[in-house]
Design an enzyme around this catalytic site. Structure first.
Site, PDB file in Angstrom:
ATOM      1  N   HIS A  57       0.460  -1.313   0.297  1.00 41.41           N
ATOM      2  CA  HIS A  57      -0.406   0.315   0.237  1.00 41.41           C
ATOM      3  C   HIS A  57       0.757   1.398  -0.394  1.00 41.41           C
ATOM      4  O   HIS A  57       0.703   1.999   0.102  1.00 41.41           O
ATOM      5  CB  HIS A  57      -1.171   0.030   1.032  1.00 41.41           C
TER       6      HIS A  57
ATOM      7  N   LYS B 172       3.354   4.330  -1.253  1.00 40.55           N
ATOM      8  CA  LYS B 172       3.308   5.428  -2.593  1.00 40.55           C
ATOM      9  C   LYS B 172       5.079   6.081  -2.029  1.00 40.55           C
ATOM     10  O   LYS B 172       4.667   6.364  -0.823  1.00 40.55           O
ATOM     11  CB  LYS B 172       2.394   6.826  -2.115  1.00 40.55           C
TER      12      LYS B 172
ATOM     13  N   ASP C 283      17.785  10.202  -7.427  1.00 37.20           N
ATOM     14  CA  ASP C 283      18.882  10.083  -7.446  1.00 37.20           C
ATOM     15  C   ASP C 283      18.961  10.467  -5.543  1.00 37.20           C
ATOM     16  O   ASP C 283      20.113  11.136  -5.458  1.00 37.20           O
ATOM     17  CB  ASP C 283      18.996  12.219  -8.185  1.00 37.20           C
TER      18      ASP C 283
ATOM     19  N   HIS D  46      -8.892  11.752   1.913  1.00 32.79           N
ATOM     20  CA  HIS D  46      -8.222  10.278   1.596  1.00 32.79           C
ATOM     21  C   HIS D  46      -6.871  10.664   2.537  1.00 32.79           C
ATOM     22  O   HIS D  46      -5.633   9.195   2.421  1.00 32.79           O
ATOM     23  CB  HIS D  46      -7.902   9.669   0.763  1.00 32.79           C
TER      24      HIS D  46
ATOM     25  N   LYS E 230      -3.934  10.458   5.074  1.00 36.06           N
ATOM     26  CA  LYS E 230      -3.700   9.805   6.439  1.00 36.06           C
ATOM     27  C   LYS E 230      -2.397  10.557   7.508  1.00 36.06           C
ATOM     28  O   LYS E 230      -1.379  10.180   7.490  1.00 36.06           O
ATOM     29  CB  LYS E 230      -3.395   8.258   5.989  1.00 36.06           C
TER      30      LYS E 230
ATOM     31  N   ASP F   4      -0.412  18.503  19.791  1.00 31.50           N
ATOM     32  CA  ASP F   4       0.349  18.741  20.991  1.00 31.50           C
ATOM     33  C   ASP F   4       1.128  19.770  20.299  1.00 31.50           C
ATOM     34  O   ASP F   4       2.200  20.737  20.433  1.00 31.50           O
ATOM     35  CB  ASP F   4       1.204  18.596  21.774  1.00 31.50           C
TER      36      ASP F   4
END
Length: 484
Positions: free
Chosen positions: A226, A228, A233, A402, A404, A409
């Site tokens: 899952h 990405k 370089d 979408h 995450k 604090d």
């Protein structure tokens, strides 16, 4: 299922069926899963003849201890062990001389170093990227400057205008001597056509699927990459929630605009993000690129302490779950969460409620609608108990969110690929970037407040007045959560 026991064929079929059921139950009981998950699958296997077993093979088998992931784990540890030992000692010395939030979160840093080989680095610059156009503009600009290589892996990498732009870019860069390697998930990128795979290979891109779906290897369907990740370089890295899918540019025809959060990273942390790609590449291709010269020692570019946390079924501990739990229990003022799929296990559910009951402000933003009805009702099934404990839940109204994200604090913030569900903690290969930096956290807090302005607060009174039909859907969906 009824067998004709008056015939030899019927008897053989019954014996075969019983053997398969017994074998399935044996593998289920010995795999070390949570008891509630084991009992749920036992019910499915016994009460749904044939199809229950097939469903278990596809989605229920636990491969965490199987040889396929043991091999990957040994590759990862062999490649990183010596570097981890030397660098972690150096990092401890650097933290000892700092007077910032790395001191407050030193035990989390140590925990993630031990359980996930997640090393902290300090010389980093981080840019928050919001939504598809902003993210892909930055990605294509970085790729245009590539001189040696472009390495990328995506859960969803599917046909569309973005694929065509990548293809045109890669063709030009390969002609200029740049090497391009691509990993796509075998299930998440199911809609990536053979034609486009062939086109990438024809221009010189090295393309590998992660655990393609094959007959005879049905259990692999349950374990997906899952992540990405895009590395240029060894100097610039990208990670977050955004896949290569045109709905990030043109919106989704059903859900509308897709809101998401991604990161552009420069500095030492790019090396650790790159290691995640390199070990995955070795696993899918057999090509070992982890060798002298692959580590880039960057000039001073920023001051953001950052930890790349990779988690998956090849690790002994659920590092990302540990990360979320520690941030929750360490919070003194607030914890803000954005996540589309919150299907917590017992430990995370208890943590959310305990922290809220203790007086810490816990706010969660989830999408008002989902692309999956089953997931939508499963997520909603947890709302009542959270609201009663004082957790504030906001329903995002403008399309689908979408992102995450978790922040706390005004000092720590995490952006990555992992949902707050059992699948992300135990079955998917995920990666998060944990930043111990006030400036980045405050920028993310500003974005969180923008998300709040596009969301509706769900009150306990409103939730209690929901239709009886919704309650039934939630309860039915909740029954499936142990199977996830």
């Amino acid at each position: 299922m009824i067998y004709d026991l008056t015939t030899i064929g019927g008897v053989i079929a019954l014996i075969f069926h019983l053997c398969v059921v017994i074998w399935s139950l044996y593998t289920l009981i010995k795999d070390g899963s949570r008891p509630e998950r084991v009992w749920a699958w036992i019910v499915v296997i016994l009460l749904i003849p044939i199809f229950g077993v097939i469903f278990y093979w596809f989605f229920g088998m636990n491969l965490r201890k199987k040889k396929i992931f043991d091999l990957k784990q040994s590759i990862d540890e062999k490649a990183l062990e010596e570097f981890v030992l030397t660098y972690s000692a150096k990092a401890e010395q650097m933290i000892a001389h700092r007077e910032d939030q790395t001191q407050t979160y030193i035990h989390l840093i140590r925990l993630l170093t031990k359980t996930s080989l997640s090393l902290i680095s300090f010389n980093n610059k981080v840019n928050l990227l919001h939504d598809g156009p902003d993210t892909f503009k930055s990605i294509f600009e970085a790729c245009e400057r590539a001189e040696k290589y472009i390495h990328l892996q995506y859960y969803i990498f599917i046909d569309g205008d973005l694929i065509d732009r990548f293809l045109e870019l890669f063709e030009r860069k390969i002609k200029a001597g740049v090497q391009v390697r691509l990993i796509y998930d075998g299930l998440g990128s199911w809609d990536l056509s053979r034609k486009n795979i062939r086109r990438f290979k024809e221009v010189g891109v090295k393309v590998e699927p992660f655990m393609p779906v094959k007959f005879g290897q049905l259990a692999r369907v349950n374990y997906r990459n899952h992540r990405k990740i895009l590395i240029v370089d060894g100097k610039v890295g990208f990670t977050g929630g955004i896949n290569v899918d045109d709905k990030y540019i043109y919106d989704d025809p059903l859900l509308g605009h897709w809101t998401d959060t991604h990161l552009r990273i420069e500095g030492m942390a790019v090396n650790f993000l790159h290691f995640v790609f390199l070990t995955d590449w070795l696993f899918v291709s057999g090509e070992n690129l982890i060798q002298d010269g692959i580590l880039v020692d960057p000039p001073h570019i920023g001051n953001t302490p950052l930890q790349i946390i990779a988690s998956g079924p090849d690790t002994d501990y659920p590092g990302i779950l540990q990360q979320y739990l520690y941030v929750l229990y360490q919070a003194k003022k607030y914890v803000y969460i954005v996540n589309p799929y919150i299907v917590p296990d017992a430990t995370l559910s208890m943590a959310l409620k305990t922290v809220a009951l203790s007086g810490v402000e816990v706010r969660i933003i989830v999408p008002a609608n989902s692309e999956s009805a089953a997931i939508h009702w499963t997520v909603q099934s947890y709302f009542g108990r959270f609201l009663k404990a004082g957790v504030k839940i906001y329903l995002f109204q403008e399309g689908f969110i979408h992102s995450k994200v978790i922040l706390s604090d005004d000092v720590v913030c995490s952006v990555g690929t992992a949902n707050m569900d059992i699948r992300s903690f135990e079955q998917n290969f995920e990666v998060n970037a944990m930043m111990y930096d006030k400036e980045v956290t405050m920028e993310m807090k500003k974005q969180f407040n923008y998300f709040l302005s596009k969301s509706k607060l769900l009150t306990l009174e409103e939730h209690d007045k929901r239709p009886a039909s919704d309650r039934v859907k939630e309860r039915l969906a909740r029954l499936s959560s142990p199977l996830m």
